[in-house]
Design an enzyme around this catalytic site. Structure first.
Site, mmCIF file in Angstrom:
data_model
loop_
_atom_site.group_PDB
_atom_site.id
_atom_site.type_symbol
_atom_site.label_atom_id
_atom_site.label_comp_id
_atom_site.label_asym_id
_atom_site.label_seq_id
_atom_site.Cartn_x
_atom_site.Cartn_y
_atom_site.Cartn_z
ATOM 1 N N ARG A 21 0.858 -1.176 0.000
ATOM 2 C CA ARG A 21 0.000 0.000 0.000
ATOM 3 C C ARG A 21 0.899 1.232 0.000
ATOM 4 O O ARG A 21 2.082 1.154 0.315
ATOM 5 C CB ARG A 21 -0.903 0.000 1.234
ATOM 6 C CG ARG A 21 -1.912 -1.124 1.262
ATOM 7 C CD ARG A 21 -2.525 -1.269 2.653
ATOM 8 N NE ARG A 21 -3.162 -0.033 3.088
ATOM 9 C CZ ARG A 21 -3.360 0.307 4.359
ATOM 10 N NH1 ARG A 21 -2.911 -0.468 5.328
ATOM 11 N NH2 ARG A 21 -3.981 1.425 4.669
ATOM 12 N N LYS B 244 -2.413 -7.589 12.122
ATOM 13 C CA LYS B 244 -3.787 -7.461 12.628
ATOM 14 C C LYS B 244 -4.786 -7.249 11.488
ATOM 15 O O LYS B 244 -5.980 -7.447 11.680
ATOM 16 C CB LYS B 244 -3.888 -6.316 13.642
ATOM 17 C CG LYS B 244 -3.715 -4.925 13.084
ATOM 18 C CD LYS B 244 -3.931 -3.870 14.166
ATOM 19 C CE LYS B 244 -3.832 -2.461 13.587
ATOM 20 N NZ LYS B 244 -4.120 -1.432 14.595
ATOM 21 N N ASP B 245 -4.302 -6.854 10.297
ATOM 22 C CA ASP B 245 -5.179 -6.653 9.140
ATOM 23 C C ASP B 245 -5.319 -7.897 8.277
ATOM 24 O O ASP B 245 -6.030 -7.873 7.273
ATOM 25 C CB ASP B 245 -4.641 -5.515 8.257
ATOM 26 C CG ASP B 245 -4.704 -4.164 8.927
ATOM 27 O OD1 ASP B 245 -5.514 -4.007 9.860
ATOM 28 O OD2 ASP B 245 -3.946 -3.271 8.526
ATOM 29 N N THR C 15 -11.583 7.323 16.657
ATOM 30 C CA THR C 15 -11.023 5.989 16.434
ATOM 31 C C THR C 15 -11.886 5.261 15.414
ATOM 32 O O THR C 15 -13.099 5.457 15.371
ATOM 33 C CB THR C 15 -10.928 5.161 17.731
ATOM 34 O OG1 THR C 15 -10.447 3.849 17.396
ATOM 35 C CG2 THR C 15 -12.277 5.020 18.412
ATOM 36 N N ARG D 198 -13.418 -2.111 18.908
ATOM 37 C CA ARG D 198 -12.743 -2.642 20.094
ATOM 38 C C ARG D 198 -12.296 -1.508 21.013
ATOM 39 O O ARG D 198 -12.507 -1.548 22.229
ATOM 40 C CB ARG D 198 -11.519 -3.472 19.650
ATOM 41 C CG ARG D 198 -10.584 -3.891 20.796
ATOM 42 C CD ARG D 198 -9.293 -4.495 20.227
ATOM 43 N NE ARG D 198 -8.540 -3.556 19.410
ATOM 44 C CZ ARG D 198 -7.702 -2.648 19.879
ATOM 45 N NH1 ARG D 198 -7.498 -2.546 21.186
ATOM 46 N NH2 ARG D 198 -7.057 -1.836 19.064
ATOM 47 N N ARG D 199 -11.682 -0.485 20.424
ATOM 48 C CA ARG D 199 -11.252 0.659 21.223
ATOM 49 C C ARG D 199 -12.442 1.421 21.771
ATOM 50 O O ARG D 199 -12.431 1.856 22.932
ATOM 51 C CB ARG D 199 -10.365 1.583 20.373
ATOM 52 C CG ARG D 199 -8.998 0.990 20.053
ATOM 53 C CD ARG D 199 -8.233 1.863 19.086
ATOM 54 N NE ARG D 199 -6.934 1.273 18.752
ATOM 55 C CZ ARG D 199 -6.317 1.436 17.589
ATOM 56 N NH1 ARG D 199 -6.881 2.153 16.631
ATOM 57 N NH2 ARG D 199 -5.151 0.861 17.364
ATOM 58 N N ARG E 142 -11.343 7.648 10.064
ATOM 59 C CA ARG E 142 -10.600 6.873 9.075
ATOM 60 C C ARG E 142 -9.513 7.740 8.462
ATOM 61 O O ARG E 142 -9.389 8.906 8.752
ATOM 62 C CB ARG E 142 -11.557 6.389 7.967
ATOM 63 C CG ARG E 142 -12.608 5.388 8.412
ATOM 64 C CD ARG E 142 -12.098 3.964 8.528
ATOM 65 N NE ARG E 142 -11.275 3.568 7.399
ATOM 66 C CZ ARG E 142 -11.718 3.220 6.191
ATOM 67 N NH1 ARG E 142 -13.025 3.205 5.944
ATOM 68 N NH2 ARG E 142 -10.897 2.863 5.238
ATOM 69 N N GLY E 143 -8.724 7.157 7.554
ATOM 70 C CA GLY E 143 -7.676 7.895 6.865
ATOM 71 C C GLY E 143 -6.300 7.495 7.361
ATOM 72 O O GLY E 143 -6.161 6.770 8.337
ATOM 73 N N ASN E 144 -5.260 7.966 6.667
ATOM 74 C CA ASN E 144 -3.903 7.632 7.091
ATOM 75 C C ASN E 144 -3.557 8.390 8.368
ATOM 76 O O ASN E 144 -4.268 9.314 8.774
ATOM 77 C CB ASN E 144 -2.890 7.903 5.966
ATOM 78 C CG ASN E 144 -2.841 9.368 5.562
ATOM 79 O OD1 ASN E 144 -2.755 10.250 6.402
ATOM 80 N ND2 ASN E 144 -2.880 9.625 4.261
ATOM 81 N N VAL E 145 -2.461 7.999 8.993
ATOM 82 C CA VAL E 145 -2.145 8.555 10.311
ATOM 83 C C VAL E 145 -1.939 10.069 10.268
ATOM 84 O O VAL E 145 -2.313 10.782 11.211
ATOM 85 C CB VAL E 145 -0.906 7.862 10.932
ATOM 86 C CG1 VAL E 145 -1.251 6.461 11.347
ATOM 87 C CG2 VAL E 145 0.276 7.886 9.985
ATOM 88 N N ARG F 175 -5.249 11.863 10.196
ATOM 89 C CA ARG F 175 -5.891 11.782 11.510
ATOM 90 C C ARG F 175 -5.287 12.805 12.469
ATOM 91 O O ARG F 175 -5.996 13.463 13.229
ATOM 92 C CB ARG F 175 -5.733 10.369 12.080
ATOM 93 C CG ARG F 175 -6.437 9.290 11.273
ATOM 94 C CD ARG F 175 -6.385 7.943 11.980
ATOM 95 N NE ARG F 175 -6.660 6.854 11.049
ATOM 96 C CZ ARG F 175 -6.900 5.603 11.415
ATOM 97 N NH1 ARG F 175 -6.901 5.289 12.696
ATOM 98 N NH2 ARG F 175 -7.130 4.658 10.526
ATOM 99 N N CYS G 214 -12.613 -7.113 12.685
ATOM 100 C CA CYS G 214 -12.818 -5.715 13.072
ATOM 101 C C CYS G 214 -14.286 -5.326 12.985
ATOM 102 O O CYS G 214 -14.664 -4.237 13.381
ATOM 103 C CB CYS G 214 -11.975 -4.795 12.209
ATOM 104 S SG CYS G 214 -12.595 -4.590 10.551
#
Length: 308
Positions: free
Chosen positions: A9, A80-81, A124, A128-129, A146-149, A152, A240
């Site tokens: 990605r 985790k993905d 978030t 889960r969070r 959502r979105g890239n870090v 955010r 998720c």
């Protein structure tokens, strides 16, 4: 082989992960490794929570297709993905040494969760969070993010949120702590991480010459911990799309396991916290999942999905 191609990605974190594997393999084998960037549906469909548009597999399907079409030999995922099942011809070859698996809260104004004002806005994308935040602070206003870090963090800095929650692994890998005023790490007693959080999964074509090149990336401790976590998720058939956390942490000959699942609004949940012997790791995830099922986990997860 003279060259390996990694399908990746184009997000900053995905590129960091792929570059890390590239560097490791080039040093280990004296082989040329190149990156080939792809956009996945998970990178494009940013308007809806993951749970509503298909879950974490949205980040892996295009990369898997590129390998099946022989456009690439391997892909580096946040483990985790990665779903529990793989298309024919592909295989999870290695699991890297794990970064810290905790979650963390980032904020410009508030040092810790307890410092947040009543009804504070928390961003978030994780149910889960959300569930565990509400268990800690029922007054919080949890908003999908959502979105890239970087996007955010921009929203946090622009005042759209009082705080956001991210995996500590990503924060450390990209030095995100330098971009905000406060980073508060949740203990695993406060917030149980997602299955495999902090570990990288190397998926590749199931061919002997490729497998032999990638096996050096395997970390025994990570394999033990994530085997328990992924088995738990696989038996429960949870991802998720539902609020579910599982973490196994190895300490010498013992493994500390924490697990939680419940409803997104935190009104009902199941939780376990216990130690096992390291030698029992192969059956631990399945046994724990079956215990949760005996306590009504399947019904709880079904109701959780209906609330999304």
């Amino acid at each position: 082989m003279k060259e390996l191609i990694i399908a990746t990605r184009k997000s900053q974190l995905a590129l960091w992960q792929s570059e890390w594997v590239k560097s490791f393999l080039e040093k280990e084998h004296n082989i040329k490794v190149v990156l080939e960037g792809f956009k996945t549906k998970g990178d494009i469909l940013l308007d809806s929570p993951l749970a509503k548009i298909g879950g974490k597999g949205l980040f892996t399907k295009e990369l898997e297709q590129s390998m099946l079409e022989k456009k690439a030999h391997l892909a580096v995922h946040s483990l985790k993905d990665v779903p529990s099942f793989f298309p024919e011809g592909l295989k999870l070859i290695a699991i890297s040494k794990r970064e810290e698996s905790n979650d963390a809260m980032l904020s410009q104004k508030y040092p810790t969760l307890k410092d947040l004002p009543k009804n504070a806005k928390i961003g978030t994308t994780s149910l889960r969070r959300k569930m565990q935040l509400l268990l800690l602070r029922p007054d919080l206003n949890i908003i999908s993010l959502r979105g890239n870090v970087n996007s955010r963090i921009d929203k946090l800095k622009n005042g759209e949120f009082d705080a956001i929650v991210l995996a500590l692994a990503g924060i450390k890998r990209l030095n995100l702590d330098s971009l905000v005023n406060y980073v508060s790490v949740f203990s695993k007693d406060e917030m149980i991480p997602a299955a495999s959080q902090g570990a990288l999964g190397i998926e590749a074509l199931d061919m002997p010459e490729i497998v032999s090149l990638l096996e050096c990336l395997n970390d025994e401790n990570s394999v033990i911990e994530t085997t328990i976590e992924r088995d738990f998720i696989r038996i429960l058939e949870g991802g998720c799309q539902v609020p579910i956390g599982i973490n196994a942490q190895l300490f010498q000959d013992k493994i500390h396991i924490r697990a939680i699942l419940g409803l997104p609004d935190a009104s009902e949940f199941l939780k376990e916290d216990f130690l096992i012997n390291k030698s029992d790791f192969k059956s631990a995830g399945e046994k724990l999942a079956l215990k949760f099922i005996s306590l009504g986990a399947k019904d709880l997860l079904k109701r959780a999905e209906a609330m999304i």
